[in-house]
Design a protein around this motif. Structure first.
Motif, PDB file in Angstrom:
ATOM      1  N   LYS A   1       0.822  -1.203   0.000  1.00 24.58           N
ATOM      2  CA  LYS A   1       0.000   0.000   0.000  1.00 24.58           C
ATOM      3  C   LYS A   1       0.861   1.260   0.000  1.00 24.58           C
ATOM      4  O   LYS A   1       0.472   2.298  -0.550  1.00 24.58           O
ATOM      5  CB  LYS A   1      -0.933   0.000   1.222  1.00 24.58           C
ATOM      6  CG  LYS A   1      -1.919   1.170   1.238  1.00 24.58           C
ATOM      7  CD  LYS A   1      -2.930   1.029   2.346  1.00 24.58           C
ATOM      8  CE  LYS A   1      -3.848   2.245   2.403  1.00 24.58           C
ATOM      9  NZ  LYS A   1      -4.570   2.490   1.157  1.00 24.58           N
ATOM     10  N   ASN A   2       2.047   1.180   0.574  1.00 25.41           N
ATOM     11  CA  ASN A   2       2.944   2.339   0.663  1.00 25.41           C
ATOM     12  C   ASN A   2       3.879   2.433  -0.538  1.00 25.41           C
ATOM     13  O   ASN A   2       4.776   3.273  -0.567  1.00 25.41           O
ATOM     14  CB  ASN A   2       3.762   2.253   1.965  1.00 25.41           C
ATOM     15  CG  ASN A   2       4.426   3.570   2.312  1.00 25.41           C
ATOM     16  OD1 ASN A   2       3.777   4.623   2.330  1.00 25.41           O
ATOM     17  ND2 ASN A   2       5.719   3.532   2.583  1.00 25.41           N
TER      18      ASN A   2
ATOM     19  N   ILE B   1      -2.128  -1.465  -9.596  1.00 25.30           N
ATOM     20  CA  ILE B   1      -2.560  -0.879  -8.326  1.00 25.30           C
ATOM     21  C   ILE B   1      -3.027   0.544  -8.590  1.00 25.30           C
ATOM     22  O   ILE B   1      -2.317   1.335  -9.215  1.00 25.30           O
ATOM     23  CB  ILE B   1      -1.432  -0.864  -7.284  1.00 25.30           C
ATOM     24  CG1 ILE B   1      -0.962  -2.292  -6.985  1.00 25.30           C
ATOM     25  CG2 ILE B   1      -1.910  -0.207  -5.978  1.00 25.30           C
ATOM     26  CD1 ILE B   1       0.225  -2.357  -6.033  1.00 25.30           C
TER      27      ILE B   1
ATOM     28  N   PHE C   1      -3.976   3.798  -6.571  1.00 28.31           N
ATOM     29  CA  PHE C   1      -3.872   4.346  -5.229  1.00 28.31           C
ATOM     30  C   PHE C   1      -4.991   5.351  -4.969  1.00 28.31           C
ATOM     31  O   PHE C   1      -5.510   5.971  -5.896  1.00 28.31           O
ATOM     32  CB  PHE C   1      -2.499   4.990  -5.039  1.00 28.31           C
ATOM     33  CG  PHE C   1      -1.380   3.980  -5.062  1.00 28.31           C
ATOM     34  CD1 PHE C   1      -1.093   3.233  -3.942  1.00 28.31           C
ATOM     35  CD2 PHE C   1      -0.637   3.771  -6.220  1.00 28.31           C
ATOM     36  CE1 PHE C   1      -0.079   2.290  -3.954  1.00 28.31           C
ATOM     37  CE2 PHE C   1       0.378   2.832  -6.254  1.00 28.31           C
ATOM     38  CZ  PHE C   1       0.653   2.082  -5.112  1.00 28.31           C
ATOM     39  N   PRO C   2      -5.389   5.505  -3.711  1.00 28.72           N
ATOM     40  CA  PRO C   2      -6.564   6.330  -3.384  1.00 28.72           C
ATOM     41  C   PRO C   2      -6.376   7.802  -3.719  1.00 28.72           C
ATOM     42  O   PRO C   2      -5.271   8.338  -3.655  1.00 28.72           O
ATOM     43  CB  PRO C   2      -6.738   6.119  -1.874  1.00 28.72           C
ATOM     44  CG  PRO C   2      -5.415   5.650  -1.384  1.00 28.72           C
ATOM     45  CD  PRO C   2      -4.789   4.892  -2.517  1.00 28.72           C
ATOM     46  N   LYS C   3      -7.503   8.432  -4.089  1.00 31.52           N
ATOM     47  CA  LYS C   3      -7.521   9.868  -4.374  1.00 31.52           C
ATOM     48  C   LYS C   3      -8.655  10.522  -3.597  1.00 31.52           C
ATOM     49  O   LYS C   3      -9.610   9.870  -3.177  1.00 31.52           O
ATOM     50  CB  LYS C   3      -7.732  10.120  -5.874  1.00 31.52           C
ATOM     51  CG  LYS C   3      -6.634   9.569  -6.761  1.00 31.52           C
ATOM     52  CD  LYS C   3      -6.959   9.831  -8.226  1.00 31.52           C
ATOM     53  CE  LYS C   3      -5.894   9.275  -9.150  1.00 31.52           C
ATOM     54  NZ  LYS C   3      -6.232   9.499 -10.580  1.00 31.52           N
TER      55      LYS C   3
ATOM     56  N   THR D   1      -9.630   6.034   1.337  1.00 33.68           N
ATOM     57  CA  THR D   1      -8.569   5.326   2.056  1.00 33.68           C
ATOM     58  C   THR D   1      -8.207   3.989   1.437  1.00 33.68           C
ATOM     59  O   THR D   1      -7.224   3.369   1.817  1.00 33.68           O
ATOM     60  CB  THR D   1      -8.983   5.081   3.524  1.00 33.68           C
ATOM     61  OG1 THR D   1     -10.186   4.301   3.541  1.00 33.68           O
ATOM     62  CG2 THR D   1      -9.224   6.398   4.243  1.00 33.68           C
ATOM     63  N   ARG D   2      -9.019   3.518   0.483  1.00 29.37           N
ATOM     64  CA  ARG D   2      -8.777   2.186  -0.073  1.00 29.37           C
ATOM     65  C   ARG D   2      -7.986   2.241  -1.377  1.00 29.37           C
ATOM     66  O   ARG D   2      -8.293   3.014  -2.281  1.00 29.37           O
ATOM     67  CB  ARG D   2     -10.106   1.460  -0.326  1.00 29.37           C
ATOM     68  CG  ARG D   2     -10.827   1.085   0.953  1.00 29.37           C
ATOM     69  CD  ARG D   2     -11.706  -0.143   0.743  1.00 29.37           C
ATOM     70  NE  ARG D   2     -12.722   0.064  -0.281  1.00 29.37           N
ATOM     71  CZ  ARG D   2     -13.513  -0.919  -0.746  1.00 29.37           C
ATOM     72  NH1 ARG D   2     -13.389  -2.145  -0.281  1.00 29.37           N
ATOM     73  NH2 ARG D   2     -14.431  -0.649  -1.658  1.00 29.37           N
ATOM     74  N   SER D   3      -6.978   1.404  -1.463  1.00 35.10           N
ATOM     75  CA  SER D   3      -6.264   1.202  -2.717  1.00 35.10           C
ATOM     76  C   SER D   3      -6.938   0.052  -3.459  1.00 35.10           C
ATOM     77  O   SER D   3      -7.559  -0.818  -2.852  1.00 35.10           O
ATOM     78  CB  SER D   3      -4.798   0.858  -2.447  1.00 35.10           C
ATOM     79  OG  SER D   3      -4.145   1.915  -1.785  1.00 35.10           O
ATOM     80  N   GLU D   4      -6.827   0.067  -4.780  1.00 32.76           N
ATOM     81  CA  GLU D   4      -7.457  -0.982  -5.587  1.00 32.76           C
ATOM     82  C   GLU D   4      -6.386  -1.853  -6.216  1.00 32.76           C
ATOM     83  O   GLU D   4      -5.468  -1.365  -6.874  1.00 32.76           O
ATOM     84  CB  GLU D   4      -8.336  -0.371  -6.677  1.00 32.76           C
ATOM     85  CG  GLU D   4      -9.100  -1.412  -7.487  1.00 32.76           C
ATOM     86  CD  GLU D   4     -10.041  -0.793  -8.514  1.00 32.76           C
ATOM     87  OE1 GLU D   4     -10.899  -1.524  -9.039  1.00 32.76           O
ATOM     88  OE2 GLU D   4      -9.915   0.427  -8.767  1.00 32.76           O
TER      89      GLU D   4
ATOM     90  N   ASN E   1      -8.334  -1.648   3.912  1.00 31.71           N
ATOM     91  CA  ASN E   1      -7.766  -0.613   3.039  1.00 31.71           C
ATOM     92  C   ASN E   1      -7.552  -1.068   1.595  1.00 31.71           C
ATOM     93  O   ASN E   1      -6.834  -0.412   0.843  1.00 31.71           O
ATOM     94  CB  ASN E   1      -6.438  -0.110   3.620  1.00 31.71           C
ATOM     95  CG  ASN E   1      -6.642   0.628   4.930  1.00 31.71           C
ATOM     96  OD1 ASN E   1      -7.588   1.388   5.072  1.00 31.71           O
ATOM     97  ND2 ASN E   1      -5.765   0.395   5.888  1.00 31.71           N
ATOM     98  N   TRP E   2      -8.188  -2.192   1.228  1.00 32.33           N
ATOM     99  CA  TRP E   2      -7.991  -2.699  -0.128  1.00 32.33           C
ATOM    100  C   TRP E   2      -9.316  -3.072  -0.787  1.00 32.33           C
ATOM    101  O   TRP E   2     -10.232  -3.579  -0.148  1.00 32.33           O
ATOM    102  CB  TRP E   2      -7.096  -3.942  -0.116  1.00 32.33           C
ATOM    103  CG  TRP E   2      -5.654  -3.623   0.094  1.00 32.33           C
ATOM    104  CD1 TRP E   2      -4.960  -3.693   1.273  1.00 32.33           C
ATOM    105  CD2 TRP E   2      -4.715  -3.192  -0.894  1.00 32.33           C
ATOM    106  NE1 TRP E   2      -3.656  -3.331   1.077  1.00 32.33           N
ATOM    107  CE2 TRP E   2      -3.469  -3.012  -0.238  1.00 32.33           C
ATOM    108  CE3 TRP E   2      -4.806  -2.928  -2.266  1.00 32.33           C
ATOM    109  CZ2 TRP E   2      -2.333  -2.587  -0.917  1.00 32.33           C
ATOM    110  CZ3 TRP E   2      -3.676  -2.508  -2.938  1.00 32.33           C
ATOM    111  CH2 TRP E   2      -2.453  -2.339  -2.264  1.00 32.33           C
TER     112      TRP E   2
END
Length: 207
Positions: free
Chosen positions: A19-20, A51, A53-55, A59-62, A89-90
């Motif tokens: 995620k990071n 991936i 990343f959230p915008k 808070t969730r990444s896809e 968070n995913w």
């Protein structure tokens, strides 16, 4: 099923690191991506990931699993995502789906795609259907754009068009409905051509 569980167990153990990824140095990004690919390949060597990343405070990444349009591996993608873990968070998604902001493309307000030395705007691309293969129920199309004559020998060009098409109509529709794609220089007279962002509407009407 064991291979599916093995991948998701590894993912859960490393999900914070993944995620990071966007905040890491290019060297670390390459290292983390290598291990995602490595562990995914233990399950199936023919599928890949993306991936998002959230915008805007999301808070969730896809985590998107893709078969790169190859229908032989669609079931592997579906099985993997169907057995994905519930992580706060995913979001886990099967296949690359059409973009949600197609209205921006239709209005010509879309941002250009930049692929090495090629810059393309989806809103400026047009197409023509040239053949319909009845036995497989798929279309052959020509995609036209302004600077084809300049980039016609560029090896990145086909990949760039493929990515744009996936964004416009989605991975499954692309490979269920499109057979052959030819590229050509935009002619002076474009009256008979259709904007590429209307391709899915054309498919829905024609097929």
């Amino acid at each position: 099923m064991r291979k599916i569980n093995t991948f998701w167990n590894w993912f859960q153990d490393n999900n914070q690191t993944i995620k990071n990824l966007i905040n890491e140095t290019p060297k670390n990004q390459k290292h983390i991506s290598f291990w995602i690919n490595k562990n995914l390949s233990y399950y199936c060597k023919e599928i890949d990931f993306m991936i998002v990343f959230p915008k805007n405070g999301n808070t969730r990444s896809e985590f998107i699993i893709t078969a790169n349009g190859n229908p032989e591996y669609f079931n592997q993608v579906i099985d993997l995502v169907d057995n994905s873990p519930k992580l706060k968070n995913w979001k886990f998604t099967a296949f690359i789906h059409p973009m949600e902001n197609i209205e921006k493309v239709m209005a010509g307000l879309d941002k250009p795609y930049v692929f090495q030395d090629i810059t393309l705007k989806a809103s400026e691309l047009k197409f023509m259907a040239i053949n319909y293969e009845e036995n497989i129920q798929k279309l052959d199309i020509i995609i036209f754009f302004k600077y084809f004559n300049i980039h016609c020998n560029n090896k990145t060009l086909n990949q760039a068009i493929y990515i744009i098409l996936q964004d416009l109509i989605g991975e499954k529709s692309l490979y269920q409905n499109i057979n052959l794609i030819h590229l050509a220089q935009m002619p002076d007279n474009t009256e008979e051509l259709i904007y590429l962002h209307d391709l899915q509407s054309f498919i829905d009407t024609f097929i």
